[in-house]
Design an enzyme around this catalytic site. Structure first.
Site, PDB file in Angstrom:
ATOM      1  N   GLY A 187      54.291   2.270 -24.044  1.00 21.57           N
ATOM      2  CA  GLY A 187      54.040   1.717 -22.566  1.00 21.57           C
ATOM      3  C   GLY A 187      55.063   0.669 -22.286  1.00 21.57           C
ATOM      4  O   GLY A 187      55.544  -0.108 -23.174  1.00 21.57           O
ATOM      5  N   GLN A 226      59.274  -6.120 -17.751  1.00 18.59           N
ATOM      6  CA  GLN A 226      59.714  -6.016 -19.152  1.00 18.59           C
ATOM      7  C   GLN A 226      61.397  -5.895 -18.996  1.00 18.59           C
ATOM      8  O   GLN A 226      61.951  -6.286 -20.288  1.00 18.59           O
ATOM      9  CB  GLN A 226      58.994  -5.162 -20.087  1.00 18.59           C
ATOM     10  CG  GLN A 226      57.658  -5.727 -20.496  1.00 18.59           C
ATOM     11  CD  GLN A 226      56.905  -4.637 -21.394  1.00 18.59           C
ATOM     12  OE1 GLN A 226      56.449  -3.830 -21.062  1.00 18.59           O
ATOM     13  NE2 GLN A 226      56.975  -5.161 -22.815  1.00 18.59           N
ATOM     14  N   CYS A 250      53.610  -5.333 -28.660  1.00 18.28           N
ATOM     15  CA  CYS A 250      54.196  -5.320 -27.385  1.00 18.28           C
ATOM     16  C   CYS A 250      55.692  -5.311 -27.555  1.00 18.28           C
ATOM     17  O   CYS A 250      56.408  -6.034 -28.613  1.00 18.28           O
ATOM     18  CB  CYS A 250      53.795  -6.519 -26.747  1.00 18.28           C
ATOM     19  SG  CYS A 250      54.536  -6.719 -24.776  1.00 18.28           S
ATOM     20  N   LEU A 251      56.417  -4.538 -26.772  1.00 12.71           N
ATOM     21  CA  LEU A 251      57.984  -4.464 -26.916  1.00 12.71           C
ATOM     22  C   LEU A 251      58.589  -5.808 -26.519  1.00 12.71           C
ATOM     23  O   LEU A 251      59.821  -6.355 -27.286  1.00 12.71           O
ATOM     24  CB  LEU A 251      58.504  -3.446 -26.119  1.00 12.71           C
ATOM     25  CG  LEU A 251      58.297  -2.005 -26.364  1.00 12.71           C
ATOM     26  CD1 LEU A 251      59.139  -1.053 -25.315  1.00 12.71           C
ATOM     27  CD2 LEU A 251      58.724  -1.751 -27.872  1.00 12.71           C
ATOM     28  N   HIS A 276      46.712  -3.327 -20.888  1.00 12.98           N
ATOM     29  CA  HIS A 276      47.772  -3.809 -21.577  1.00 12.98           C
ATOM     30  C   HIS A 276      48.930  -3.939 -20.527  1.00 12.98           C
ATOM     31  O   HIS A 276      49.602  -5.103 -20.259  1.00 12.98           O
ATOM     32  CB  HIS A 276      48.353  -3.404 -22.701  1.00 12.98           C
ATOM     33  CG  HIS A 276      49.637  -4.036 -23.456  1.00 12.98           C
ATOM     34  ND1 HIS A 276      49.391  -4.610 -24.649  1.00 12.98           N
ATOM     35  CD2 HIS A 276      50.758  -4.251 -23.004  1.00 12.98           C
ATOM     36  CE1 HIS A 276      50.616  -5.158 -24.888  1.00 12.98           C
ATOM     37  NE2 HIS A 276      51.552  -4.709 -24.030  1.00 12.98           N
ATOM     38  N   GLU A 277      49.296  -2.773 -19.797  1.00 15.62           N
ATOM     39  CA  GLU A 277      50.458  -2.779 -18.892  1.00 15.62           C
ATOM     40  C   GLU A 277      50.255  -3.260 -17.663  1.00 15.62           C
ATOM     41  O   GLU A 277      51.121  -4.303 -17.059  1.00 15.62           O
ATOM     42  CB  GLU A 277      50.855  -1.434 -18.764  1.00 15.62           C
ATOM     43  CG  GLU A 277      51.635  -0.840 -20.014  1.00 15.62           C
ATOM     44  CD  GLU A 277      52.453  -1.280 -20.971  1.00 15.62           C
ATOM     45  OE1 GLU A 277      53.096  -2.095 -20.372  1.00 15.62           O
ATOM     46  OE2 GLU A 277      52.169  -1.069 -22.203  1.00 15.62           O
ATOM     47  N   HIS A 294      50.753  -7.037 -17.840  1.00 17.38           N
ATOM     48  CA  HIS A 294      52.203  -7.307 -17.793  1.00 17.38           C
ATOM     49  C   HIS A 294      52.586  -7.652 -16.199  1.00 17.38           C
ATOM     50  O   HIS A 294      53.164  -8.596 -15.779  1.00 17.38           O
ATOM     51  CB  HIS A 294      53.047  -6.325 -18.195  1.00 17.38           C
ATOM     52  CG  HIS A 294      53.169  -6.324 -19.638  1.00 17.38           C
ATOM     53  ND1 HIS A 294      54.025  -7.410 -20.134  1.00 17.38           N
ATOM     54  CD2 HIS A 294      53.281  -5.310 -20.614  1.00 17.38           C
ATOM     55  CE1 HIS A 294      54.279  -7.202 -21.673  1.00 17.38           C
ATOM     56  NE2 HIS A 294      53.753  -5.825 -21.910  1.00 17.38           N
TER      57      HIS A 294
HETATM   58 NI    NI Z   1      53.406  -5.086 -23.723  1.00 17.86          NI
END
Ligand code: NI
Length: 169
Positions: free
Chosen positions: A45, A50, A92-93, A134-135, A138
């Protein structure tokens, strides 16, 4: 098509709530860039902030699971309803190497536009519901570290400080 730089913990873009998209002229290119970037870094995701963009959009691909067989795009989304709860370890990235147990709704009703700008209000369950939450976090300026226990924070103290210091101008 382009792979963008993914910003990490400490970058201000991750803490600013994202604005709804009202101009869709470049949406196709943005969606392509987001998938390219997500796949490049092996994510499942990715939210626009991000890659430093204040836009309410994220992409998801959990087609490696049996829950969902195609990549998905969520534009201007928000949670209408949440029920139940489940806890899973999340990464998470924007927080490489870090895993945090996060409690989420086990089922959500999510309202959004898809890649064709078609409106949906749909119920999601299981892993997909977790990824969407989660997204969506963000886009609201929230990160998995906000759910961290004192033990998590102790464990990752060094890594988090390092990331934060690399994001100070
Ligand atoms: Ni994330």
């Amino acid at each position: 098509m382009a792979v963008k730089k993914v910003v990490t913990f400490g970058h201000p873009a991750l803490r600013v709530p994202s604005k709804n998209i009202d101009n869709f002229n470049d949406i196709r290119e943005l969606i392509d860039d987001m998938f390219d970037t997500m796949y490049e870094f092996d994510g499942i995701g990715l939210a626009a902030n991000q890659i430093g963009l204040n836009k309410r959009i994220f992409v998801v691909d959990i087609s490696h699971t049996e829950e969902c067989d195609s990549p998905m795009v969520f534009i201007n989304g928000h949670i209408k309803k949440g029920e139940g709860s489940c806890v899973d370890s999340e990464g998470c990235l924007s927080l490489p190497e870090i895993r945090i147990n996060v409690e989420r709704y086990s089922s959500i009703t999510y309202q959004y536009l898809d890649h064709n700008l078609k409106a949906h209000t749909k119920e999601f369950n299981g892993f997909l519901a977790t990824v969407i939450q989660h997204e969506n976090d963000h886009l609201d300026g929230k990160l998995i570290t906000d759910y961290a226990t004192p033990a998590d924070l102790l464990k990752y103290d060094k890594a988090l400080k390092l990331m934060k210091s690399s994001n100070v101008k």
